[in-house]
Scaffold this active site. Structure first.
Site, PDB file in Angstrom:
ATOM      1  N   GLU A 158      25.869 -13.261 -30.583  1.00  0.00           N
ATOM      2  CA  GLU A 158      26.986 -13.451 -29.672  1.00  0.00           C
ATOM      3  C   GLU A 158      27.081 -14.883 -29.158  1.00  0.00           C
ATOM      4  O   GLU A 158      28.139 -15.312 -28.728  1.00  0.00           O
ATOM      5  CB  GLU A 158      26.785 -12.502 -28.488  1.00  0.00           C
ATOM      6  CG  GLU A 158      28.007 -12.356 -27.674  1.00  0.00           C
ATOM      7  CD  GLU A 158      28.018 -11.072 -26.867  1.00  0.00           C
ATOM      8  OE1 GLU A 158      28.328 -11.166 -25.693  1.00  0.00           O
ATOM      9  OE2 GLU A 158      27.713  -9.996 -27.412  1.00  0.00           O
ATOM     10  N   MET A 175      14.003 -24.205 -32.176  1.00  0.00           N
ATOM     11  CA  MET A 175      14.151 -25.464 -31.435  1.00  0.00           C
ATOM     12  C   MET A 175      14.819 -25.241 -30.085  1.00  0.00           C
ATOM     13  O   MET A 175      15.466 -24.202 -29.876  1.00  0.00           O
ATOM     14  CB  MET A 175      14.944 -26.463 -32.275  1.00  0.00           C
ATOM     15  CG  MET A 175      16.315 -25.997 -32.671  1.00  0.00           C
ATOM     16  SD  MET A 175      17.062 -27.105 -33.881  1.00  0.00           S
ATOM     17  CE  MET A 175      16.639 -26.280 -35.375  1.00  0.00           C
ATOM     18  N   ASP A 179      20.777 -12.775 -25.135  1.00  0.00           N
ATOM     19  CA  ASP A 179      20.896 -12.490 -23.701  1.00  0.00           C
ATOM     20  C   ASP A 179      20.480 -13.704 -22.873  1.00  0.00           C
ATOM     21  O   ASP A 179      21.227 -14.178 -22.018  1.00  0.00           O
ATOM     22  CB  ASP A 179      20.003 -11.297 -23.315  1.00  0.00           C
ATOM     23  CG  ASP A 179      20.290 -10.072 -24.147  1.00  0.00           C
ATOM     24  OD1 ASP A 179      21.407  -9.566 -24.087  1.00  0.00           O
ATOM     25  OD2 ASP A 179      19.383  -9.629 -24.891  1.00  0.00           O
TER      26      ASP A 179
END
Ligand code: TRH
Length: 389
Positions: free
Chosen positions: A278, A258, A20
């Site tokens: 996604e 990272m 998200d």
């Protein structure tokens, strides 16, 4: 675009993992950098954000990074004091808070409200993309905006220079050397095969690792910290967080999480990329190395329909034997099935998959990128409003 449409609010609720915020951060940065838009990114979880962007100070409720205003979205937010924007994006099925909706409805010139949906390759997406989503209780314009793989959708997130930067990196041996050293790999030339393995867990993972222990190929497998790394550390107690373990010709290395730009570089630097969710899957498209996708799992196996739809679209022009072997492995990877034999067959086709992926990348790029497509959509809506109201 009218100056009034140059202030955007993007709302991001972090459900779990990093997709998200990963998507919202890319979109916000690109809109600011390439389109000159004043973006305010509302996010409800600064700690997750900090993992992919360490400059984010988790104690600051408002900060500016890369030209984007990042603002904590909390139950205590004073919406009235913060004011609203002229374009409002609710990303990935989050809901714009009700007080903000009410403020939108009170404006003389109503903001344009967009519901940026989840990514799917399913055929119905084209039919729903850009449709209005009526909000009779508020008399506001809200539209669905679907990312996707065809010209009839909103396209995919891709910065204008991503392929050029990747190509420059691949042509620059010292930049690569520096990158590998930064990851703690001093002898990257020793490995004939470098694999990034970003995935949820898999009960048969050892059957895959066994394939990477062939006597004649030194393989480096980089596993970002998280679910799969935890599983491997349990299985191999000698393997520690951010440590490495050599098993015959296979070196397993657990990487610290990272910054997003470095992760993207890793996908260019490796020969094979296992990606998930996604966002990383789309980045793997731009790197165009052979990639294996583990889709985000949903209740009642709903994700398997999405996976099938994607495989069908992606493999449409692929030679049949390559597509068969690839799909067989992808299915096994997504259904917790045995991997060894399927990987042997799939890996025999890696050169053809890499070649195909470069073609596939070009085909997708022709659809335009999601940020530009969003801006064009907004421009059109504002022009129509001006002319027909
Ligand atoms: O973390 P994910 O599993 O996210 C998922 C999916 O997006 C899913 O669709 C969504 O519903 C769920 O979250 C809530 O995988 P994804 O999408 O690849 O996101 C990972 C992000 O983290 C991506 O932006 C890349 C970034 N990343 C880093 O910045 N550093 C890293 O070291 C790694 C491994 C990833």
């Amino acid at each position: 675009m009218p100056a009034t449409a140059r202030r955007w609010d993007i709302f991001c609720a972090v459900i779990d993992n990093f997709g998200d915020i990963g998507i919202c951060w890319r979109l916000s940065r690109q809109l600011a950098a390439e389109q000159g838009i004043a973006v305010r990114l509302w996010v409800d979880d600064l700690a997750s954000f900090n993992k992919i962007c360490p400059q984010v100070d988790i104690n600051q409720t408002q900060q500016n990074i890369a030209g984007v205003t990042i603002t904590l979205w909390s139950d205590n937010t004073d919406w009235q004091a913060n004011g609203i924007a002229s374009v409002v994006v609710e990303a990935l099925a989050c809901n714009v808070p009700m007080p903000y909706q009410q403020l939108m409805a009170q404006q003389d010139v109503k903001p344009l409200w967009l519901n940026l949906e989840y990514l799917s390759a399913e055929a119905w997406v084209e039919g729903c993309h850009a449709l209005p989503s009526p909000q009779p209780h508020l008399a506001l314009d809200k539209y669905f905006f679907f990312p996707g793989f065809t010209a009839g959708t909103g396209g995919l997130l891709q910065e204008a220079n991503v392929q050029q930067l990747g190509a420059q990196f691949l042509a620059d041996a010292s930049a690569q050397q520096q990158f590998w050293q930064q990851l703690g790999v001093d002898n990257h030339g020793y490995y004939q095969q470098k694999i990034s393995l970003f995935a949820y867990d898999h009960p048969k993972i050892e059957s895959l690792l066994a394939c990477w222990q062939q006597p004649d190929i030194n393989t480096l497998c980089l596993v970002p910290e998280g679910a799969l790394a935890n599983q491997l550390m349990q299985f191999y107690p000698q393997l520690k967080q951010h440590g490495e373990l050599v098993i015959n010709t296979l070196t397993l290395k657990v990487l610290p999480f990272m910054p997003q730009d470095d992760y993207d570089k890793l996908l260019f630097a490796c020969d094979i990329n296992f990606v998930r969710g996604e966002d990383s899957v789309i980045r793997a498209h731009w790197a165009a190395k052979p990639f294996i996708w583990q889709i985000y799992r949903q209740a009642e196996q709903a994700h398997l329909d999405k996976l099938q739809a994607f495989m069908q679209r992606y493999c449409e022009q692929m030679p049949e034997d390559v597509a068969d072997n690839l799909q067989e492995f992808w299915l096994a990877w997504n259904t917790d099935s045995a991997l060894g034999e399927r990987w042997q067959k799939c890996s025999a086709k890696l050169a053809q998959i890499a070649e195909y992926n470069r073609y596939w990348r070009t085909a997708l790029t022709a659809n335009g990128d999601l940020a530009s497509n969003l801006v064009h959509f907004v421009e059109k809506k504002f022009i129509m409003r001006r002319n027909f109201s």
